[in-house]
Each structure stands twice: as structure tokens, then as C-alpha cells.
Motif scaffolding. Structure first.
Motif, PDB file in Angstrom:
ATOM      1  N   THR A  41       0.832  -1.200   0.000  1.00 11.97           N
ATOM      2  CA  THR A  41       0.000   0.000   0.000  1.00 11.97           C
ATOM      3  C   THR A  41       0.865   1.248   0.000  1.00 11.97           C
ATOM      4  O   THR A  41       2.067   1.203   0.305  1.00 11.97           O
ATOM      5  N   ALA A  42       0.248   2.377  -0.291  1.00  8.11           N
ATOM      6  CA  ALA A  42       0.977   3.642  -0.357  1.00  8.11           C
ATOM      7  C   ALA A  42       1.542   4.049   0.997  1.00  8.11           C
ATOM      8  O   ALA A  42       2.565   4.747   1.068  1.00  8.11           O
ATOM      9  N   ASP A  43       0.908   3.604   2.093  1.00 14.50           N
ATOM     10  CA  ASP A  43       1.396   3.984   3.422  1.00 14.50           C
ATOM     11  C   ASP A  43       2.357   2.950   4.017  1.00 14.50           C
ATOM     12  O   ASP A  43       2.644   2.959   5.216  1.00 14.50           O
ATOM     13  N   GLY A  44       2.871   2.036   3.163  1.00 11.09           N
ATOM     14  CA  GLY A  44       3.957   1.179   3.585  1.00 11.09           C
ATOM     15  C   GLY A  44       3.593  -0.103   4.295  1.00 11.09           C
ATOM     16  O   GLY A  44       4.300  -0.525   5.215  1.00 11.09           O
ATOM     17  N   TYR A  45       2.512  -0.756   3.869  1.00 10.11           N
ATOM     18  CA  TYR A  45       2.108  -2.027   4.463  1.00 10.11           C
ATOM     19  C   TYR A  45       1.968  -3.096   3.380  1.00 10.11           C
ATOM     20  O   TYR A  45       1.746  -2.776   2.191  1.00 10.11           O
ATOM     21  N   SER A  47      -0.455  -5.685   1.899  1.00 10.25           N
ATOM     22  CA  SER A  47      -1.915  -5.844   1.927  1.00 10.25           C
ATOM     23  C   SER A  47      -2.366  -7.233   1.524  1.00 10.25           C
ATOM     24  O   SER A  47      -3.370  -7.743   2.050  1.00 10.25           O
ATOM     25  N   GLU A  48      -1.652  -7.888   0.608  1.00 16.18           N
ATOM     26  CA  GLU A  48      -2.052  -9.215   0.150  1.00 16.18           C
ATOM     27  C   GLU A  48      -0.826 -10.007  -0.317  1.00 16.18           C
ATOM     28  O   GLU A  48       0.163  -9.429  -0.779  1.00 16.18           O
ATOM     29  N   LEU A  49      -0.953 -11.315  -0.205  1.00 12.14           N
ATOM     30  CA  LEU A  49      -0.029 -12.250  -0.842  1.00 12.14           C
ATOM     31  C   LEU A  49      -0.828 -12.963  -1.927  1.00 12.14           C
ATOM     32  O   LEU A  49      -1.721 -13.758  -1.624  1.00 12.14           O
ATOM     33  N   ARG A  50      -0.529 -12.671  -3.178  1.00 16.27           N
ATOM     34  CA  ARG A  50      -1.323 -13.197  -4.293  1.00 16.27           C
ATOM     35  C   ARG A  50      -0.586 -14.360  -4.964  1.00 16.27           C
ATOM     36  O   ARG A  50       0.584 -14.246  -5.325  1.00 16.27           O
ATOM     37  N   HIS A  51      -1.302 -15.470  -5.132  1.00 16.43           N
ATOM     38  CA  HIS A  51      -0.703 -16.688  -5.681  1.00 16.43           C
ATOM     39  C   HIS A  51      -1.409 -17.110  -6.968  1.00 16.43           C
ATOM     40  O   HIS A  51      -2.632 -17.004  -7.079  1.00 16.43           O
ATOM     41  N   VAL A  52      -0.630 -17.638  -7.908  1.00 19.50           N
ATOM     42  CA  VAL A  52      -1.170 -18.309  -9.093  1.00 19.50           C
ATOM     43  C   VAL A  52      -0.377 -19.600  -9.273  1.00 19.50           C
ATOM     44  O   VAL A  52       0.855 -19.580  -9.284  1.00 19.50           O
ATOM     45  N   ASN A 159      11.344 -18.347 -12.671  1.00 18.06           N
ATOM     46  CA  ASN A 159      12.263 -17.214 -12.708  1.00 18.06           C
ATOM     47  C   ASN A 159      12.121 -16.415 -11.416  1.00 18.06           C
ATOM     48  O   ASN A 159      11.057 -16.396 -10.796  1.00 18.06           O
ATOM     49  N   ASP A 160      13.183 -15.716 -11.026  1.00 16.15           N
ATOM     50  CA  ASP A 160      13.109 -14.892  -9.822  1.00 16.15           C
ATOM     51  C   ASP A 160      12.010 -13.843  -9.935  1.00 16.15           C
ATOM     52  O   ASP A 160      11.400 -13.456  -8.926  1.00 16.15           O
ATOM     53  N   ALA A 161      11.725 -13.414 -11.162  1.00 13.89           N
ATOM     54  CA  ALA A 161      10.674 -12.406 -11.372  1.00 13.89           C
ATOM     55  C   ALA A 161       9.292 -12.938 -11.028  1.00 13.89           C
ATOM     56  O   ALA A 161       8.341 -12.151 -10.881  1.00 13.89           O
ATOM     57  N   ASP A 162       9.154 -14.261 -10.877  1.00 11.89           N
ATOM     58  CA  ASP A 162       7.867 -14.844 -10.503  1.00 11.89           C
ATOM     59  C   ASP A 162       7.564 -14.676  -9.020  1.00 11.89           C
ATOM     60  O   ASP A 162       6.488 -15.070  -8.559  1.00 11.89           O
ATOM     61  N   MET A 163       8.514 -14.131  -8.257  1.00 12.36           N
ATOM     62  CA  MET A 163       8.261 -13.729  -6.870  1.00 12.36           C
ATOM     63  C   MET A 163       8.450 -12.210  -6.848  1.00 12.36           C
ATOM     64  O   MET A 163       9.582 -11.708  -6.789  1.00 12.36           O
ATOM     65  N   ALA A 164       7.346 -11.492  -6.934  1.00 13.65           N
ATOM     66  CA  ALA A 164       7.398 -10.057  -7.191  1.00 13.65           C
ATOM     67  C   ALA A 164       6.795  -9.258  -6.049  1.00 13.65           C
ATOM     68  O   ALA A 164       5.981  -9.768  -5.268  1.00 13.65           O
ATOM     69  N   VAL A 165       7.210  -8.008  -5.957  1.00 10.12           N
ATOM     70  CA  VAL A 165       6.601  -7.047  -5.035  1.00 10.12           C
ATOM     71  C   VAL A 165       5.902  -6.011  -5.896  1.00 10.12           C
ATOM     72  O   VAL A 165       6.497  -5.442  -6.817  1.00 10.12           O
ATOM     73  N   THR A 166       4.631  -5.774  -5.619  1.00  7.49           N
ATOM     74  CA  THR A 166       3.829  -4.870  -6.434  1.00  7.49           C
ATOM     75  C   THR A 166       3.187  -3.801  -5.546  1.00  7.49           C
ATOM     76  O   THR A 166       3.245  -3.863  -4.322  1.00  7.49           O
ATOM     77  N   GLY A 167       2.573  -2.823  -6.170  1.00  8.37           N
ATOM     78  CA  GLY A 167       1.868  -1.785  -5.426  1.00  8.37           C
ATOM     79  C   GLY A 167       2.708  -0.545  -5.189  1.00  8.37           C
ATOM     80  O   GLY A 167       3.857  -0.432  -5.637  1.00  8.37           O
ATOM     81  N   SER A 168       2.145   0.379  -4.436  1.00  6.17           N
ATOM     82  CA  SER A 168       2.709   1.722  -4.298  1.00  6.17           C
ATOM     83  C   SER A 168       4.052   1.751  -3.579  1.00  6.17           C
ATOM     84  O   SER A 168       4.859   2.656  -3.803  1.00  6.17           O
TER      85      SER A 168
END
Length: 218
Positions: A41-45, A47-52, A159-168
Motif C-alpha cells: 500500500t501507499a502507506d507502507g504495508y 496488503s495481500e499475498l497473491r498466488h497463481v 524465474n526470480d521475477a515470478d516472486m514479485a513485489v507490487t503496489g505503491s
């Protein structure tokens, strides 16, 4: 300590083995390409761990044969819902093959909705999101691992890119993907892991040590 014989064969049996506590196998029988996204999140938390998870064609074909009740070689919404209900209820016993630690201490999370299931290009897909039970600020060392402690399923981050950090706040922390060497880990921890191989329902030592994991240093 329950040690049922692993079920191998049809799609229904394969799914049962995938989600049933069992003696650790010498090698996996189900393979899936995995992806993890840690949403921030934008305030530094966190929020979710998303899996596929995208399962191999052999396992996917077995599932198709067992759950395609009308024999039209497609899984309709009702048939997919049956698979979803089965895996959602049962994988919770294994924390959805996920470990989450903050500065080395276990952190709890929940699954806010059912595991979604789809069938695309001859392969079974499962996708879902976990939410930290308490607010999880991007501070210290956060580690997220994904591993089946029964060793029935191999969840492979190609690939290492398959474990990603997303969001603000994706750039807030240094990111590293850790891929432990199973033979080395087992050799180093032989005594402590002996019981874990036979009691996967009460110990997540295997998952913590052997899991491919994403480590965030903030």
C-alpha cells in the motif's frame, strides 16, 4: 500420527493426495508453475499475498476426466466450483503451502475468499490471495515461502521475477529470492527433520527450510 497411503491415479485421487496429510514422498508427482505477488500500500504495508499455480498437463488431464461429469471435455462453472470447494477447505490445514515470517517470527494470515479455479489451454489453474491477520508494515526482514511439506506437489518459481513485489511501496525494501538446496538442508538438519518428514500436519519445519522464498529487507 496419521500416515495414509498416498493416492495416485485418477484426477480425484490426485487431488485427494495433493490436499491430504501423507507420508513424505521421495519425489513429487504433481508439478505446477507458481507466481507470488506481494501487494503493498501507499502507506507502507503489505496488503495481500497473491498466488497463481498452473498445474502440469498430466495432472490437469486427470482432473478433467474425474470432474467433467457431463463428458463434454470442458469444466463448467459448477464443476470448477466443486474443485474450488475441495481445495479451499483442505489446503487450509497446510496454510495454503505458505509460510510468512517477520524478523524470524511466524506471522498469521487468512484466506478471505475461496481459491479460484480455472482450466485454460489444457492446464488447471488455481489463484487466491492471503491477507495478513495483523497490519504488516514494511519493516525489518519479511520472508514468504511456498512449499508442499508432503513433497507430493512441486511448486516451481521458474524465474526470480515470478516472486514479485507490487503496489505503491514496491521499491521500499531490498528483494531477494532464496532457492535452498534440499540435499544440503536435509544433511545439515538431519536429526531435527526426521520427525517432520513423517508428521507434516504439526510441523512446518520443512516448509521454512526447503521453501523457495522471497525475502524483503526493509
Amino acid at each position: 500420527m496419521t500416515k495414509p497411503i498416498p493416492l495416485i491415479g485418477s484426477g480425484l485421487a490426485a487431488i485427494a493426495a495433493l490436499i491430504t496429510p501423507s507420508i513424505a514422498l521421495a519425489h513429487p508427482h504433481v508439478f505446477a508453475e507458481a507466481r507470488l505477488e506481494v501487494e503493498t500500500t501507499a502507506d507502507g504495508y503489505v496488503s495481500e499475498l497473491r498466488h497463481v499455480w498452473r498445474f502440469d498437463e498430466v495432472f490437469s488431464s486427470s482432473v478433467m476426466l474425474d470432474f467433467d461429469m457431463d463428458g463434454n471435455f470442458e469444466l463448467d462453472a459448477g464443476e470448477l466450483a466443486k474443485i474450488s470447494e475441495l481445495v479451499t477447505d483442505s489446503l487450509s490445514e497446510f496454510d495454503y503451502y505458505t509460510t510468512l515470517t517477520v524478523n524470524g517470527v511466524d506471522a498469521a494470515f487468512t484466506l478471505p475468499e475461496a481459491i479460484k479455479v480455472a482450466f485454460q489451454d489444457g492446464q488447471l489453474l488455481m489463484f487466491f490471495a492471503e491477507v495478513p491477520s495483523d497490519k504488516l508494515p514494511l519493516k525489518g526482514k519479511i520472508a514468504i515461502g511456498v512449499y508442499d511439506p508432503t513433497m507430493y506437489a512441486a511448486l516451481d518459481f521458474m524465474n526470480d521475477a515470478d516472486m514479485a513485489v507490487t503496489g505503491s511501496s514496491a521499491a521500499t525494501c531490498a528483494r531477494a529470492v532464496i532457492r535452498p538446496d534440499p540435499d544440503e538442508i536435509i544433511a545439515q538438519n538431519q536429526d531435527s527433520l526426521t520427525e517432520a518428514f513423517y508428521d507434516t500436519t504439526t510441523s512446518n519445519d520443512l516448509s521454512k527450510l526447503l521453501a523457495t522464498r522471497l525475502e524483503l529487507t526493509c
